[in-house]
Enzyme design. Structure first.
Site, PDB file in Angstrom:
ATOM      1  N   SER A   8      74.971   7.398  43.698  1.00 34.56           N
ATOM      2  CA  SER A   8      74.265   8.719  43.392  1.00 34.56           C
ATOM      3  C   SER A   8      75.195   9.602  42.705  1.00 34.56           C
ATOM      4  O   SER A   8      76.268  10.144  43.361  1.00 34.56           O
ATOM      5  CB  SER A   8      73.562   9.446  44.492  1.00 34.56           C
ATOM      6  OG  SER A   8      73.275  10.868  43.971  1.00 34.56           O
ATOM      7  N   HIS A  32      72.200   5.979  40.232  1.00 34.18           N
ATOM      8  CA  HIS A  32      71.024   6.686  40.990  1.00 34.18           C
ATOM      9  C   HIS A  32      70.729   8.284  40.211  1.00 34.18           C
ATOM     10  O   HIS A  32      72.295   8.692  40.549  1.00 34.18           O
ATOM     11  CB  HIS A  32      71.034   6.589  42.330  1.00 34.18           C
ATOM     12  CG  HIS A  32      69.756   7.101  43.118  1.00 34.18           C
ATOM     13  ND1 HIS A  32      68.489   6.476  43.226  1.00 34.18           N
ATOM     14  CD2 HIS A  32      69.674   8.160  43.774  1.00 34.18           C
ATOM     15  CE1 HIS A  32      67.850   7.199  44.175  1.00 34.18           C
ATOM     16  NE2 HIS A  32      68.554   8.293  44.352  1.00 34.18           N
ATOM     17  N   ASP A  34      69.518  11.667  40.997  1.00 35.22           N
ATOM     18  CA  ASP A  34      68.724  12.594  41.696  1.00 35.22           C
ATOM     19  C   ASP A  34      68.412  14.107  41.175  1.00 35.22           C
ATOM     20  O   ASP A  34      68.979  14.944  41.046  1.00 35.22           O
ATOM     21  CB  ASP A  34      69.379  12.991  43.253  1.00 35.22           C
ATOM     22  CG  ASP A  34      69.712  11.580  44.248  1.00 35.22           C
ATOM     23  OD1 ASP A  34      68.486  11.324  44.494  1.00 35.22           O
ATOM     24  OD2 ASP A  34      70.688  11.549  44.485  1.00 35.22           O
ATOM     25  N   MET A  36      66.011  17.259  41.121  1.00 33.17           N
ATOM     26  CA  MET A  36      65.283  18.101  42.003  1.00 33.17           C
ATOM     27  C   MET A  36      65.032  19.493  41.407  1.00 33.17           C
ATOM     28  O   MET A  36      65.485  19.821  40.356  1.00 33.17           O
ATOM     29  CB  MET A  36      66.177  18.509  43.213  1.00 33.17           C
ATOM     30  CG  MET A  36      66.748  17.316  44.085  1.00 33.17           C
ATOM     31  SD  MET A  36      67.396  17.950  45.484  1.00 33.17           S
ATOM     32  CE  MET A  36      68.448  16.281  45.655  1.00 33.17           C
ATOM     33  N   HIS A  65      65.229   9.330  40.566  1.00 30.45           N
ATOM     34  CA  HIS A  65      64.702   9.574  41.748  1.00 30.45           C
ATOM     35  C   HIS A  65      63.988  11.033  41.649  1.00 30.45           C
ATOM     36  O   HIS A  65      64.965  12.152  41.859  1.00 30.45           O
ATOM     37  CB  HIS A  65      65.465   9.640  43.090  1.00 30.45           C
ATOM     38  CG  HIS A  65      65.005   9.888  44.147  1.00 30.45           C
ATOM     39  ND1 HIS A  65      65.654  10.138  45.229  1.00 30.45           N
ATOM     40  CD2 HIS A  65      63.589  10.003  44.581  1.00 30.45           C
ATOM     41  CE1 HIS A  65      64.810  10.419  46.322  1.00 30.45           C
ATOM     42  NE2 HIS A  65      63.755  10.599  46.042  1.00 30.45           N
ATOM     43  N   MET A  67      62.700  14.063  42.626  1.00 38.00           N
ATOM     44  CA  MET A  67      61.990  15.107  43.906  1.00 38.00           C
ATOM     45  C   MET A  67      61.586  16.301  43.198  1.00 38.00           C
ATOM     46  O   MET A  67      62.267  17.440  43.322  1.00 38.00           O
ATOM     47  CB  MET A  67      63.129  15.227  44.925  1.00 38.00           C
ATOM     48  CG  MET A  67      63.528  13.894  45.603  1.00 38.00           C
ATOM     49  SD  MET A  67      65.433  14.093  46.289  1.00 38.00           S
ATOM     50  CE  MET A  67      66.433  13.444  44.896  1.00 38.00           C
ATOM     51  N   MET A 139      63.287   7.267  52.381  1.00 33.95           N
ATOM     52  CA  MET A 139      64.473   8.058  52.491  1.00 33.95           C
ATOM     53  C   MET A 139      64.998   8.135  54.000  1.00 33.95           C
ATOM     54  O   MET A 139      64.004   8.343  54.974  1.00 33.95           O
ATOM     55  CB  MET A 139      64.073   9.221  51.935  1.00 33.95           C
ATOM     56  CG  MET A 139      63.989   9.323  50.511  1.00 33.95           C
ATOM     57  SD  MET A 139      64.092  11.081  49.517  1.00 33.95           S
ATOM     58  CE  MET A 139      65.581  11.535  50.079  1.00 33.95           C
ATOM     59  N   ASP A 177      68.067   5.452  50.889  1.00 39.07           N
ATOM     60  CA  ASP A 177      68.791   6.460  50.202  1.00 39.07           C
ATOM     61  C   ASP A 177      68.814   7.916  51.257  1.00 39.07           C
ATOM     62  O   ASP A 177      67.751   8.228  51.628  1.00 39.07           O
ATOM     63  CB  ASP A 177      67.540   7.058  49.203  1.00 39.07           C
ATOM     64  CG  ASP A 177      68.044   8.157  48.373  1.00 39.07           C
ATOM     65  OD1 ASP A 177      69.243   8.546  48.617  1.00 39.07           O
ATOM     66  OD2 ASP A 177      67.388   8.592  47.516  1.00 39.07           O
TER      67      ASP A 177
END
Ligand code: DX5
Ligand code: ZN
Length: 226
Positions: A8, A32, A34, A36, A65, A67, A139, A177
């Protein structure tokens, strides 16, 4: 499937994400990403524009991913950015909205993932759709930040998810993760994980390539014993 390491880049130098991608390119299997939104997760990271800009520096699959509270609203932009896998969170979906997500992803050949928080059990509507789900991100930290402590209680849930996958005879891959490092990869793989996301344990290290090799060395024996 064999074991894949998905660093990540959130744990790397956010001022130089191109360099983060380039320093893991030769040894990582997946990148990966992330994402958010400051709403679903208590942090704001980067979005489709950044991912699109990074796409030209890597040939590896991009695993976004999300979020974020309203994944459907932004899905087109993440597809357009060149993501190969897009995971949304079960906590912000219903069976109906997830079907909409999957239909949209299928249209462009993007693989669908579903992520569950440490305190979320796998919903029935996910179990009944596993044959169309490429990965399930189990997670082991609360969404928000890289560098948090691994929650070992998640291992039991992961093993249950693995059993469900086997019982159904589907190919869904378990992605681990959060707080993944050399001290827990063996147990994670024993519990069924086959994609290991590693932020701090790879992109937080001065020698990211060596860190990836060490994770694999520790994790692979768990596959051979299965
Ligand atoms: C947490 C993210 C994780 C995290 C991984 O919200 O989904 O992917 O950045 O970083 P480490 O491995 O440092 O926990
Ligand atoms: Zn993640």
């Amino acid at each position: 499937m064999s074991l894949k390491i998905a660093p990540s880049i959130l744990a790397g130098d956010l001022g130089n994400l191109r360099r983060e991608v380039e320093r893991i390119e030769d040894n990582a299997d997946i990148i990966h990403l992330d994402v958010m939104d400051g709403n679903f997760a208590p942090n704001i990271t980067f979005g489709p524009g950044t991912i699109k800009a990074l796409r030209k520096y890597s040939k590896l699959p991009f695993d976004a991913h999300l979020m974020i509270s309203e994944p459907l609203r932004y899905l087109d932009r993440f597809i357009d950015a060149g993501c190969d896998i897009i995971s949304v969170h079960a906590e912000v979906c219903t069976d109906k909205t997830f079907d909409d997500v999957m239909n949209r992803l299928n249209k462009d050949g993007v693989k669908a993932g579903i992520a569950i928080n440490p305190d979320t059990e796998i919903p029935d509507w996910v179990i009944s759709r596993l044959n169309s789900i490429y990965l399930i991100n189990v997670m082991s930290v609360q969404p928000g930040f890289s560098g948090q402590k691994f929650m070992p209680e998640v291992l039991l849930k992961m093993a249950k998810v693995d059993q469900i996958i086997h019982d159904k005879g589907v190919d869904t891959v378990i992605e681990a993760d959060g707080g993944v490092d050399t001290s827990n990869v063996y147990e994670l793989v024993r519990a069924g994980a086959r994609i290991l996301v590693a932020g701090n344990a790879v992109c937080g290290q001065p020698d990211a390539k060596k860190a990836i090799r060490e994770l694999k060395e520790k994790a692979l024996p768990a596959i051979k014993e299965v």
